[in-house]
Design an enzyme around this catalytic site. Structure first.
Site, mmCIF file in Angstrom:
data_model
loop_
_atom_site.group_PDB
_atom_site.id
_atom_site.type_symbol
_atom_site.label_atom_id
_atom_site.label_comp_id
_atom_site.label_asym_id
_atom_site.label_seq_id
_atom_site.Cartn_x
_atom_site.Cartn_y
_atom_site.Cartn_z
ATOM 1 N N CYS A 148 17.742 15.574 3.102
ATOM 2 C CA CYS A 148 16.210 16.014 3.192
ATOM 3 C C CYS A 148 15.870 16.749 1.923
ATOM 4 C CB CYS A 148 16.042 16.834 4.406
ATOM 5 S SG CYS A 148 16.047 15.846 5.933
ATOM 6 N N CYS B 206 16.183 18.601 -13.841
ATOM 7 C CA CYS B 206 15.255 18.383 -12.709
ATOM 8 C C CYS B 206 15.377 19.545 -11.532
ATOM 9 C CB CYS B 206 15.344 16.954 -12.060
ATOM 10 S SG CYS B 206 17.059 16.755 -11.343
#
Lengths: 87, 486
Positions: free
Chosen positions: B292, B444
């Protein structure tokens, strides 16, 4: 009603779930295989065509889990179900 | 002699002349059932064993009271009493519930009877079922997206002892879906807010907390003694660990897992049913099935899957209905579709098969390819956050490309270290803007997307390209702890 195609080929309707859907670039894909092909053969076929599909998914034919040696039939709906870890 | 009515459940009505209710005159429950079977002989074999005992899957209620033992002098009746016959399982084999054995000793206060009155009204729950719930001990692994709704509903339903295993602290990114926690609890242990919320919801229950990460060294100790486990963990090593430990201990567990808009649920570890490994014998290669935190998840989704898990837990405790064993439930929120796949027990399963090859817990991090030293992106040249900080301070010539999305840049960025934002999806068309002579560093959030970007640039012929290992999260951890993370 089964539609046996020419040259003894069968067509199965592959449905992708969860992360496989994104990697396959769609929810469904029709795959043509030689008659008598097994689930293992489908996996090999997809490995070649869609190398970005993560391995380790489960396969259901119709509404039941299918082992590698399960023989596919023309018109089968095949669901590819990846393990999912989120909680 | 009292005049009483006996209600016959649907599956048995064909043996009772199609009638749902029969009136008899009797002094005791035993006598009333005797009269009933005199009128409808075909019922006898369905209700009683050859020894004349009530069959295990037949429950008899006098009002709200469960009558198990007809022998002890019989239970006295008054005019107008209603006796109900309730089969344990509609269309399935009865499932033994350890809570049932303890439920005889359970008592309720008047407040509790009012609290649970909407359960007591349902024949399939009733007083006996509510007593089972109160006697039940359910352990939830994870107090997150799935654990939140599951714990809330199980607490509300009156499961007497609820255990929670988690060692995380509440992060603001949890609040979009993890209903056990609230804004005030950000930064505090999840178990603190979970306990507060559950005890506020139902002070009658006993909440036990285990502030630890479930690992092979503690799993058997933590899991032992619970009737049932609800798996709401968020990673593969814990999922395989929960499976193996539950199988070894003989504890059924309700499985649930979520990904973006899709969820899975099943009941594993029943004696005749499959386990998680019958379905997924081996974990996927690390990094290919994101969590998630890496992939995102629709906040409402765990509300569906976690409540499915809670329902299965309640059914198993009550011994009612058809358990989700041998079936994998798949839910797709976008298509609003539930689908199920039959899964049989695999006789060759290494854990629950006929000749198990795995008989003790293993190192699940290693099993899932996440062991010490293992890196998902080992093929990609990388640098650490501290090294990048040194390059930045030392005036090294490099180009830092942040491949995240603009909204992420707004939460935190490395502009101070020279970062430029080019979202991963736009990178292919902007390759021409990159300096082929410069050292490129791709960055990132956690280092996974930027590793993909490094691979892309290397395919395009860039040679001096590095991945910022661990992404901006590593920078926040190792270089600038004041940086907000997500």
């Amino acid at each position: 009603m089964s539609r046996i195609a020419a040259r003894g080929m069968i067509t199965v309707d592959v449905r992708f779930f969860a992360v496989l859907r994104e990697r396959a670039g769609g929810e469904r894909r029709r795959v043509e295989l030689p008659g008598g092909s097994t689930v293992a053969a489908l996996r090999a076929h997809l490995r070649e065509r869609l190398p970005e599909l993560p391995e380790g998914y489960a396969v259901a034919v119709g509404r039941a889990y299918a082992a590698s040696e399960h023989v596919l039939e023309d018109g089968d709906e095949v669901a590819l179900i990846p393990p999912v870890s989120g909680g | 002699m009292a005049r009483v009515s006996i209600r016959v459940p649907t599956p048995l009505r064909s043996f009772a002349g199609g009638r749902s209710e029969t009136e008899v005159r009797a002094a005791t429950v035993a006598e009333a059932l005797e009269r009933l079977t005199e009128q409808h002989g075909a019922l006898r074999d369905h209700l009683f064993t050859e020894e004349g005992e009530l069959r295990r899957f037949v429950n008899v209620y006098l009002g709200d009271r469960s009558i198990r033992n007809l022998g002890e002098g019989g239970v006295g009746l008054s005019d107008g009493d209603e006796i109900r016959i309730v089969p344990s399982i509609a269309g399935g084999a009865p499932v033994a519930s350890p809570a049932a054995e303890r439920s005889g000793a359970v008592d309720f206060s008047p407040d509790e009877l009012r609290r649970y009155s909407r359960h007591l009204m349902i024949p399939e729950v009733g007083y006996g079922g509510q007593a089972r719930l109160k006697a039940a001990r359910v352990l939830l692994v994870g107090a997150g997206g799935l654990g939140s709704p599951a714990a809330l509903y199980l607490a509300a339903a009156g499961v007497g002892t609820l255990g929670l295993v988690d060692r995380d602290v509440v992060d603001i990114t949890n609040l979009q879906r993890q209903l056990l926690h609230d804004t005030d609890s950000v930064g505090a242990p999840k178990l603190d807010s979970a306990r507060r919320r559950l005890e506020a919801l139902n002070p009658e229950i006993d909440v036990r907390t285990f502030e630890t990460r479930l690992i092979s060294d503690n799993a058997l100790e933590v899991l032992d003694g619970w009737d049932l486990v609800v798996d709401g963990s968020d990673n593969f090593p814990t999922r395989y660990l929960v499976n193996d430990a539950c199988v070894f201990l003989g504890i059924p567990f309700v499985y649930g897992a979520i990904y973006r808009f899709e969820g899975q649920a099943s009941l594993f570890g029943l004696e005749d049913g499959p386990c998680y490994r019958c379905l997924f014998p081996e974990p996927p290669p690390p990094g290919l099935v994101p969590s998630c935190a890496d992939a995102g998840v629709l906040g409402v989704l765990p509300g569906i899957i976690g409540t499915v898990q809670a329902i299965e837990a309640v059914k198993l405790i009550l011994g009612r209905g058809r358990p989700l064993s041998g079936r994998l439930l798949l839910f797709d929120a976008l298509g609003m579709e539930f689908r199920e796949v039959e899964v049989e027990k695999d006789p060759d399963c290494p854990v629950c098969g006929e000749h198990p090859t795995l008989t003790e817990l293993i190192d699940y991090e290693v099993f899932c390819g996440l062991g010490a030293g293992a890196s998902v992106d080992a093929d990609v040249p990388s640098i650490g956050a501290e090294q990048l900080a040194r390059w930045s301070r030392g005036g090294e010539r490099y180009q830092l490309i942040d491949v995240r999305e603009p909204y992420e840049w707004r939460i935190c960025n490395l502009e101070s270290a020279g970062a430029r934002l080019i979202p991963l999806g736009e990178l292919p068309e902007k390759i021409g803007e990159l300096d082929r002579e410069a050292t490129l560093v791709l960055q990132c959030r956690s280092g996974s997307r930027s590793a993909d970007a490094v691979r892309l640039l290397r395919r395009e012929g860039f040679e001096d390209v590095f991945n910022l290992e661990g992404g901006i999260l590593a920078w926040a951890r190792d270089v600038d702890p004041s940086m907000p993370t997500y």
